[in-house]
Design a protein around this motif. Sequence first.
Motif, PDB file in Angstrom:
ATOM      1  N   ALA A  47       0.823  -1.206   0.000  1.00 16.11           N
ATOM      2  CA  ALA A  47       0.000   0.000   0.000  1.00 16.11           C
ATOM      3  C   ALA A  47       0.858   1.258   0.000  1.00 16.11           C
ATOM      4  N   ALA A  48       1.898   1.273   0.848  1.00 17.38           N
ATOM      5  CA  ALA A  48       2.766   2.453   0.911  1.00 17.38           C
ATOM      6  C   ALA A  48       3.461   2.690  -0.418  1.00 17.38           C
ATOM      7  N   ARG A  49       3.912   1.624  -1.060  1.00 13.38           N
ATOM      8  CA  ARG A  49       4.579   1.781  -2.365  1.00 13.38           C
ATOM      9  C   ARG A  49       3.613   2.318  -3.407  1.00 13.38           C
ATOM     10  N   LEU A  50       2.390   1.824  -3.396  1.00 16.33           N
ATOM     11  CA  LEU A  50       1.423   2.284  -4.391  1.00 16.33           C
ATOM     12  C   LEU A  50       1.110   3.766  -4.217  1.00 16.33           C
ATOM     13  N   PHE A  51       0.970   4.223  -2.984  1.00 13.88           N
ATOM     14  CA  PHE A  51       0.732   5.651  -2.771  1.00 13.88           C
ATOM     15  C   PHE A  51       1.919   6.484  -3.263  1.00 13.88           C
TER      16      PHE A  51
ATOM     17  N   HIS B  65     -15.938 -21.338  -5.472  1.00  9.59           N
ATOM     18  CA  HIS B  65     -17.221 -21.505  -6.161  1.00  9.59           C
ATOM     19  C   HIS B  65     -17.499 -20.252  -6.979  1.00  9.59           C
ATOM     20  N   ARG B  66     -17.146 -20.316  -8.223  1.00  7.71           N
ATOM     21  CA  ARG B  66     -17.166 -19.116  -9.044  1.00  7.71           C
ATOM     22  C   ARG B  66     -18.559 -18.734  -9.528  1.00  7.71           C
ATOM     23  N   ASP B  67     -19.517 -19.593  -9.272  1.00 12.01           N
ATOM     24  CA  ASP B  67     -20.887 -19.275  -9.667  1.00 12.01           C
ATOM     25  C   ASP B  67     -21.620 -18.454  -8.607  1.00 12.01           C
ATOM     26  N   LYS B  68     -21.014 -18.289  -7.436  1.00 12.35           N
ATOM     27  CA  LYS B  68     -21.657 -17.521  -6.378  1.00 12.35           C
ATOM     28  C   LYS B  68     -21.497 -16.016  -6.621  1.00 12.35           C
ATOM     29  N   PRO B  69     -22.436 -15.213  -6.120  1.00 11.99           N
ATOM     30  CA  PRO B  69     -22.300 -13.755  -6.274  1.00 11.99           C
ATOM     31  C   PRO B  69     -20.981 -13.254  -5.693  1.00 11.99           C
ATOM     32  N   VAL B  70     -20.376 -12.307  -6.390  1.00 14.71           N
ATOM     33  CA  VAL B  70     -19.042 -11.818  -6.065  1.00 14.71           C
ATOM     34  C   VAL B  70     -19.088 -10.776  -4.946  1.00 14.71           C
ATOM     35  N   VAL B  71     -18.062 -10.791  -4.105  1.00 16.14           N
ATOM     36  CA  VAL B  71     -17.850  -9.733  -3.118  1.00 16.14           C
ATOM     37  C   VAL B  71     -16.988  -8.660  -3.773  1.00 16.14           C
ATOM     38  N   MET B  72     -17.432  -7.401  -3.705  1.00 13.91           N
ATOM     39  CA  MET B  72     -16.728  -6.331  -4.398  1.00 13.91           C
ATOM     40  C   MET B  72     -16.295  -5.227  -3.432  1.00 13.91           C
ATOM     41  N   THR B  73     -15.168  -4.636  -3.733  1.00 13.03           N
ATOM     42  CA  THR B  73     -14.682  -3.446  -3.054  1.00 13.03           C
ATOM     43  C   THR B  73     -14.019  -2.567  -4.106  1.00 13.03           C
ATOM     44  N   GLY B  74     -13.499  -1.411  -3.702  1.00  8.81           N
ATOM     45  CA  GLY B  74     -12.829  -0.526  -4.655  1.00  8.81           C
ATOM     46  C   GLY B  74     -13.335   0.890  -4.567  1.00  8.81           C
ATOM     47  N   SER B  75     -12.880   1.716  -5.497  1.00  6.43           N
ATOM     48  CA  SER B  75     -13.251   3.126  -5.532  1.00  6.43           C
ATOM     49  C   SER B  75     -12.748   3.702  -6.850  1.00  6.43           C
ATOM     50  N   HIS B  76     -12.682   5.021  -6.931  1.00  5.56           N
ATOM     51  CA  HIS B  76     -12.260   5.668  -8.169  1.00  5.56           C
ATOM     52  C   HIS B  76     -10.777   6.020  -8.112  1.00  5.56           C
TER      53      HIS B  76
ATOM     54  N   GLY C 254      -5.767  15.889  -3.948  1.00  4.92           N
ATOM     55  CA  GLY C 254      -4.878  15.137  -3.078  1.00  4.92           C
ATOM     56  C   GLY C 254      -4.681  13.715  -3.569  1.00  4.92           C
ATOM     57  N   ASN C 255      -3.754  13.007  -2.942  1.00  2.00           N
ATOM     58  CA  ASN C 255      -3.342  11.692  -3.421  1.00  2.00           C
ATOM     59  C   ASN C 255      -4.243  10.556  -2.956  1.00  2.00           C
ATOM     60  N   TYR C 256      -5.091  10.784  -1.935  1.00  2.00           N
ATOM     61  CA  TYR C 256      -5.809   9.680  -1.315  1.00  2.00           C
ATOM     62  C   TYR C 256      -7.275   9.582  -1.710  1.00  2.00           C
ATOM     63  N   ASP C 257      -7.852  10.688  -2.142  1.00  2.00           N
ATOM     64  CA  ASP C 257      -9.270  10.729  -2.498  1.00  2.00           C
ATOM     65  C   ASP C 257      -9.547   9.708  -3.601  1.00  2.00           C
ATOM     66  N   GLY C 258     -10.303   8.672  -3.277  1.00  2.61           N
ATOM     67  CA  GLY C 258     -10.621   7.628  -4.237  1.00  2.61           C
ATOM     68  C   GLY C 258      -9.587   6.533  -4.249  1.00  2.61           C
ATOM     69  N   ALA C 259      -8.349   6.879  -4.551  1.00  2.00           N
ATOM     70  CA  ALA C 259      -7.305   5.874  -4.726  1.00  2.00           C
ATOM     71  C   ALA C 259      -7.121   5.011  -3.484  1.00  2.00           C
ATOM     72  N   ALA C 260      -7.354   5.575  -2.291  1.00  3.82           N
ATOM     73  CA  ALA C 260      -7.184   4.792  -1.062  1.00  3.82           C
ATOM     74  C   ALA C 260      -8.043   3.537  -1.072  1.00  3.82           C
ATOM     75  N   GLY C 261      -9.234   3.603  -1.687  1.00  6.08           N
ATOM     76  CA  GLY C 261     -10.113   2.442  -1.710  1.00  6.08           C
ATOM     77  C   GLY C 261      -9.601   1.328  -2.589  1.00  6.08           C
ATOM     78  N   VAL C 262      -8.965   1.669  -3.695  1.00  8.56           N
ATOM     79  CA  VAL C 262      -8.391   0.652  -4.587  1.00  8.56           C
ATOM     80  C   VAL C 262      -7.132   0.065  -3.961  1.00  8.56           C
ATOM     81  N   VAL C 263      -6.294   0.926  -3.407  1.00  6.54           N
ATOM     82  CA  VAL C 263      -5.078   0.468  -2.738  1.00  6.54           C
ATOM     83  C   VAL C 263      -5.433  -0.459  -1.580  1.00  6.54           C
TER      84      VAL C 263
END
Length: 428
Positions: free
Chosen positions: A9-13, A69-80, A88-97
């Motif tokens: 995470a630190a490297r990605l930021f 079990h790939r036929d089950k509904p997926v759990v999702m996370t993320g952001s923009h 700033g550097n964290y708005d949105g990107a923090a969720g993907v990181v």
Amino acid sequence: MIEPDMALAARLFEQLHALSFDGTGITRDTYGAGEQRAHALMADTAQRLGLEIRRDAALNLYLTLPGRHRDKPVVMTGSHLDSVPRGGNYDGAAGVVAGLAVLAGWIRDGAQPDRDVTVMGVRAEESAWFPVSYIGSTSAFGLLSPQALSSRRADTGRTLSEHIGELGGQPEAMARGEAALRPEAIDCFVELHIEQGPVLEGEGHALGVVTGICGSHRYRQAQVKGRYAHSGATPRTHRQDAVVALAALIERLQREWRDLEAAGHELTLTFGQVNTDARQADFSKVPGQVSFCVDMRSRSVDTLRLLDSLLLKTAGELEASHGVRFEWGPVSGSQPAVMDEALQQALRDAALASGVQPRLLPSGAGHDAATFSNRGIPTAMLFVRNANGSHNPDEAMDMDDFASGVRSLGRVLALRAGLAGPHNRSPI
């Protein structure tokens, strides 16, 4: 619990900052070079982790750890991954990181979820670039209005369709309403995001669990038109001063805002841009025209309607008393959204297990999570406190706070995805 990969995470930021710094702040322009570089970085990282990589017609990015079990509904996370200009550097990107840090930890420890877990890098959440809300997430569900593809970017003047096509997307498919996501195929969506206001910082809470997301009602291209006149030769009683009329509108609406709050309404009202015409306005002229914008937000549709009616009623009264005319231009906005109660409780429990007492609070800012919630998908948001607010270069998220947020997110994703460790260890 399985520890997320916070070193990753630190490297990605650090890499995001290097790719996005514009000399003052961070600029990751929507459907431009800045956003594109951020998406490429996340895709490259996912490839090294061994995740599946997919993009849709709008170029949203899906990074998936396959489940048993790939036929089950997926759990999702993320952001923009886009930003406002000089943000700033964290708005949105923090969720993907955060999502990638969680999955990297699972992969490192050899743990596999029962169902797929996907980190989504959403396109075009920041409507500073195009006058359309939630372009990426609405496109993913096939909900973007075809007319939106003709909207023009604020700086280039080129259409959304042109920008998407230039980067390899498929605006024609978007116009047809082709969907990459189906609500029934998604178990939940949990978005980590920095708080963009002062509440958590001011009250000493590292994390916040969001109860709901405000909708908006906006006039981006409003004008008040009066009449230009000589500043010295025109008496007050003969003036049609556009600046004075707009100032009166702003002052009266501030009073209406206070009264609505006193009556129990929750809302915000912002006149974010106010400009006279530099080609015609002059220190020795009575101003005959002012351009401005209005941004109204609330979790209540009824409150938005009430505030809009007060705005238009007040403007009508000022037209009569000041001899001016208000022109509102196109209307844009977004729907409010309610967060899933079970997921809110899961996030609260996860934060407490991580040693943090979270605060419940609404989100005044819009987020892609609203799109998921309004499609009937169980949705939640976790805020990480951030000094100095957002949409400015001085965002100041503490990495220890972020680590607490990522651990909390990981616990909830593990719970929803049925994560199994290599030696039957509890993932949470």
